[in-house]
Design a protein around this motif. Sequence first.
Motif, PDB file in Angstrom:
ATOM      1  N   SER A  27       0.839  -1.210   0.000  1.00  0.00           N
ATOM      2  CA  SER A  27       0.000   0.000   0.000  1.00  0.00           C
ATOM      3  C   SER A  27       0.869   1.253   0.000  1.00  0.00           C
ATOM      4  O   SER A  27       0.625   2.203  -0.769  1.00  0.00           O
ATOM      5  CB  SER A  27      -0.908  -0.029   1.244  1.00  0.00           C
ATOM      6  N   LEU A  28       1.898   1.230   0.844  1.00  0.00           N
ATOM      7  CA  LEU A  28       2.832   2.367   0.895  1.00  0.00           C
ATOM      8  C   LEU A  28       3.525   2.554  -0.451  1.00  0.00           C
ATOM      9  O   LEU A  28       3.638   3.686  -0.957  1.00  0.00           O
ATOM     10  CB  LEU A  28       3.865   2.117   2.007  1.00  0.00           C
ATOM     11  N   ALA A  29       3.945   1.454  -1.042  1.00  0.00           N
ATOM     12  CA  ALA A  29       4.627   1.534  -2.341  1.00  0.00           C
ATOM     13  C   ALA A  29       3.703   2.141  -3.406  1.00  0.00           C
ATOM     14  O   ALA A  29       4.140   2.951  -4.233  1.00  0.00           O
ATOM     15  CB  ALA A  29       5.100   0.145  -2.771  1.00  0.00           C
ATOM     16  N   LEU A  30       2.426   1.778  -3.370  1.00  0.00           N
ATOM     17  CA  LEU A  30       1.488   2.303  -4.372  1.00  0.00           C
ATOM     18  C   LEU A  30       1.318   3.812  -4.227  1.00  0.00           C
ATOM     19  O   LEU A  30       1.300   4.542  -5.237  1.00  0.00           O
ATOM     20  CB  LEU A  30       0.128   1.601  -4.232  1.00  0.00           C
ATOM     21  N   VAL A  31       1.207   4.303  -2.987  1.00  0.00           N
ATOM     22  CA  VAL A  31       1.048   5.758  -2.853  1.00  0.00           C
ATOM     23  C   VAL A  31       2.357   6.484  -3.165  1.00  0.00           C
ATOM     24  O   VAL A  31       2.333   7.615  -3.656  1.00  0.00           O
ATOM     25  CB  VAL A  31       0.483   6.190  -1.471  1.00  0.00           C
ATOM     26  N   LEU A  37       4.455   9.940  -9.701  1.00  0.00           N
ATOM     27  CA  LEU A  37       3.783  10.309 -10.957  1.00  0.00           C
ATOM     28  C   LEU A  37       3.320  11.763 -10.916  1.00  0.00           C
ATOM     29  O   LEU A  37       3.521  12.525 -11.873  1.00  0.00           O
ATOM     30  CB  LEU A  37       2.584   9.386 -11.193  1.00  0.00           C
ATOM     31  N   MET A  38       2.723  12.140  -9.787  1.00  0.00           N
ATOM     32  CA  MET A  38       2.218  13.517  -9.682  1.00  0.00           C
ATOM     33  C   MET A  38       3.368  14.522  -9.622  1.00  0.00           C
ATOM     34  O   MET A  38       3.317  15.573 -10.257  1.00  0.00           O
ATOM     35  CB  MET A  38       1.316  13.643  -8.456  1.00  0.00           C
ATOM     36  N   ALA A  39       4.409  14.183  -8.866  1.00  0.00           N
ATOM     37  CA  ALA A  39       5.539  15.101  -8.731  1.00  0.00           C
ATOM     38  C   ALA A  39       6.266  15.280 -10.061  1.00  0.00           C
ATOM     39  O   ALA A  39       6.823  16.351 -10.324  1.00  0.00           O
ATOM     40  CB  ALA A  39       6.505  14.582  -7.662  1.00  0.00           C
ATOM     41  N   VAL A  50      -4.412   7.881 -13.113  1.00  0.00           N
ATOM     42  CA  VAL A  50      -3.550   6.778 -12.648  1.00  0.00           C
ATOM     43  C   VAL A  50      -3.178   6.954 -11.164  1.00  0.00           C
ATOM     44  O   VAL A  50      -3.318   5.999 -10.380  1.00  0.00           O
ATOM     45  CB  VAL A  50      -2.286   6.662 -13.535  1.00  0.00           C
ATOM     46  N   PRO A  51      -2.737   8.156 -10.733  1.00  0.00           N
ATOM     47  CA  PRO A  51      -2.465   8.316  -9.293  1.00  0.00           C
ATOM     48  C   PRO A  51      -3.699   8.037  -8.428  1.00  0.00           C
ATOM     49  O   PRO A  51      -3.574   7.467  -7.342  1.00  0.00           O
ATOM     50  CB  PRO A  51      -2.029   9.784  -9.181  1.00  0.00           C
ATOM     51  N   LEU A 112      -4.685  18.525  -5.337  1.00  0.00           N
ATOM     52  CA  LEU A 112      -4.376  18.700  -3.916  1.00  0.00           C
ATOM     53  C   LEU A 112      -5.153  17.680  -3.073  1.00  0.00           C
ATOM     54  O   LEU A 112      -4.593  17.079  -2.146  1.00  0.00           O
ATOM     55  CB  LEU A 112      -4.712  20.118  -3.463  1.00  0.00           C
ATOM     56  N   ALA A 113      -6.424  17.486  -3.412  1.00  0.00           N
ATOM     57  CA  ALA A 113      -7.228  16.515  -2.661  1.00  0.00           C
ATOM     58  C   ALA A 113      -6.597  15.129  -2.740  1.00  0.00           C
ATOM     59  O   ALA A 113      -6.504  14.408  -1.734  1.00  0.00           O
ATOM     60  CB  ALA A 113      -8.650  16.483  -3.206  1.00  0.00           C
ATOM     61  N   LEU A 114      -6.133  14.785  -3.929  1.00  0.00           N
ATOM     62  CA  LEU A 114      -5.517  13.467  -4.108  1.00  0.00           C
ATOM     63  C   LEU A 114      -4.203  13.352  -3.325  1.00  0.00           C
ATOM     64  O   LEU A 114      -3.937  12.322  -2.687  1.00  0.00           O
ATOM     65  CB  LEU A 114      -5.274  13.213  -5.600  1.00  0.00           C
TER      66      LEU A 114
END
Lengths: 146, 203
Positions: A27-31, A37-39, A50-51, A112-114
């Motif tokens: 789970s940690l790896a996925l976030v 991806l977002m950065a 995708v994020p 931002l919410a994501l």
Amino acid sequence: MSAGPAAVPAPAISRQFPPVAELTTVSLALVVVGGILMASYAPRHPPIAVPAALAVAGALLLLASGYLLAGVRPFAWERFFLVFRWALLAYAISAGVIGFAFIKDHTGGAALALVLVMLVIYALDVPLVIAFTVARYASPAGHAGS
Amino acid sequence: MTDVGNVQAGDVGTAQVTARPTIAVVPLKGLPIVAAVVVFVITAIAGNWLWALTFCHVVGGALWTAIDLFVGLIVGPILARLSLPARAEFTARFMPKMVLLMPTLVLMTLAAGFQLALKLGNLSPASPNHSWLVVSYCVVGVMAVIALGVLEPANIAVLFEMRKPEPDGTVIATLMRRFILTSGITGVMQVATLIIMTRVATQ
């Protein structure tokens, strides 16, 4: 994994537990991947499909970990919550600093919410895996040796 | 973080560790320093203060990389050859400091680094550093998952085990094995970080 409440647990090292640590680490790896991806789009607005999917998968794995953990008997819950609450404080501060940086940089709207959802998952994942790892080797209340 | 113990199964018997020092899992005296560092990082980000951002990123990153490699390549192998009581005593004094030090350095480095890259325009797709920075995110991501999901829990669990009246050597050995198994990956990632950051700084 589950024995009766009065059962004497096997030695800590040989007890079998559900894959709480493994699921939480995935789970940690996925976030983390979602965050990367977002950065990678900063300072532009990132596509969030995708994020978002990664965050949902991370949240589901976190919930699954919590569900599996809740069924473990006997378990050193007192030790678990002692570690969990202090680790939660530490990682909530860490997540807060990261969230502050995004807010400061005028990230807004859905992005931002994501990010905030991902930070919440991160701030729960790490304390959960730390507290579980400590508590699995501790003797449950009522059993000697903790 | 890296190999700090290399304790083998059954090595740490109860007899060898009965004279060990009292172990504080989190050294409380260090918390004000951590708080001061966090406040400094937040101030640097809030003020978009170039010198402070550079200071936090360079100092934090240098310490993070150097400590990781030094502990993994120098301290770990020495520790593995010490007597069991010496190893247990060193670990009991060393690991609590790492519990505070490493997360603080990581937070300092990453938070300031992202803001610094934004301020300097390195995040722009037009920047020659953009692709290097994306690679660095991936490197940091691998290190973060290993550190937070694998090593930090083991570190804290070892400290709790060593606080017990009769620590279980097998539990400690099982947990410490994680440091050995991941030290190679962490070392490669840190060297990759050095290469990427020196490229970014010179383009």
